[in-house]
Design a protein around this motif. Structure first.
Motif, mmCIF file in Angstrom:
data_model
loop_
_atom_site.group_PDB
_atom_site.id
_atom_site.type_symbol
_atom_site.label_atom_id
_atom_site.label_comp_id
_atom_site.label_asym_id
_atom_site.label_seq_id
_atom_site.Cartn_x
_atom_site.Cartn_y
_atom_site.Cartn_z
ATOM 1 N N SER A 21 -63.386 96.206 7.902
ATOM 2 C CA SER A 21 -63.285 97.700 6.803
ATOM 3 C C SER A 21 -62.477 96.894 6.161
ATOM 4 N N SER A 22 -61.270 95.809 6.847
ATOM 5 C CA SER A 22 -60.261 95.097 6.538
ATOM 6 C C SER A 22 -60.348 93.857 7.088
ATOM 7 N N LEU A 23 -59.926 92.577 6.820
ATOM 8 C CA LEU A 23 -59.793 91.267 7.114
ATOM 9 C C LEU A 23 -57.813 91.057 6.653
ATOM 10 N N GLU A 24 -56.825 89.982 7.334
ATOM 11 C CA GLU A 24 -56.225 89.537 7.385
ATOM 12 C C GLU A 24 -56.507 88.333 7.359
ATOM 13 N N GLY A 25 -55.705 87.319 6.510
ATOM 14 C CA GLY A 25 -55.486 85.838 6.989
ATOM 15 C C GLY A 25 -55.165 85.300 6.065
ATOM 16 N N LYS A 26 -55.301 84.172 6.258
ATOM 17 C CA LYS A 26 -53.849 83.077 5.321
ATOM 18 C C LYS A 26 -55.907 82.005 4.665
ATOM 19 N N TRP A 27 -55.725 82.129 3.420
ATOM 20 C CA TRP A 27 -56.992 82.294 2.699
ATOM 21 C C TRP A 27 -56.476 82.288 1.284
ATOM 22 N N SER A 28 -57.307 81.244 0.989
ATOM 23 C CA SER A 28 -57.248 81.970 -1.506
ATOM 24 C C SER A 28 -57.845 82.931 -1.237
ATOM 25 N N ARG A 29 -57.830 83.928 -2.041
ATOM 26 C CA ARG A 29 -58.773 85.382 -2.378
ATOM 27 C C ARG A 29 -59.690 84.226 -3.175
ATOM 28 N N ASP A 30 -59.521 83.594 -4.143
ATOM 29 C CA ASP A 30 -59.981 83.138 -5.528
ATOM 30 C C ASP A 30 -61.602 82.448 -5.073
#
Length: 87
Positions: A21-30
């Motif tokens: 249902s949710s993910l966390e990480g270091k990436w560009s949302r756009d």
């Protein structure tokens, strides 16, 4: 999930989201949105018009694997090679 909801509004509820249902990480949302939209538009363009398109996210160790699956004629090995060829 916002991107998939927008795709469904645009293409008529063809997209199914599978994964946490949710993910966390270091990436560009756009950037991630652009990748999903690009893969999804190809799935609409080349897939069967009456079949669902699945967008999946899976956590594998410290990575997240993203895939888009549609039903339609598969690419031949030659088409796959050309698709990923750098120009």
């Amino acid at each position: 999930s916002d991107t998939v909801a927008e795709l469904n509004a645009l293409h008529g509820d063809r997209f199914v989201l599978k994964g946490p249902s949710s993910l966390e990480g270091k990436w560009s949302r756009d950037g991630l949105r652009r990748v999903i939209e690009n893969l999804a538009s190809n799935a609409v363009k080349y897939g069967s018009p009456d079949s669902p398109i699945t967008v999946s996210a899976e956590v594998v160790g410290s990575d997240v694997h993203l895939s888009v699956h549609n039903f339609g004629n598969p690419l031949t090995p030659d088409e796959q090679t050309e698709l990923f060829r750098q120009y």
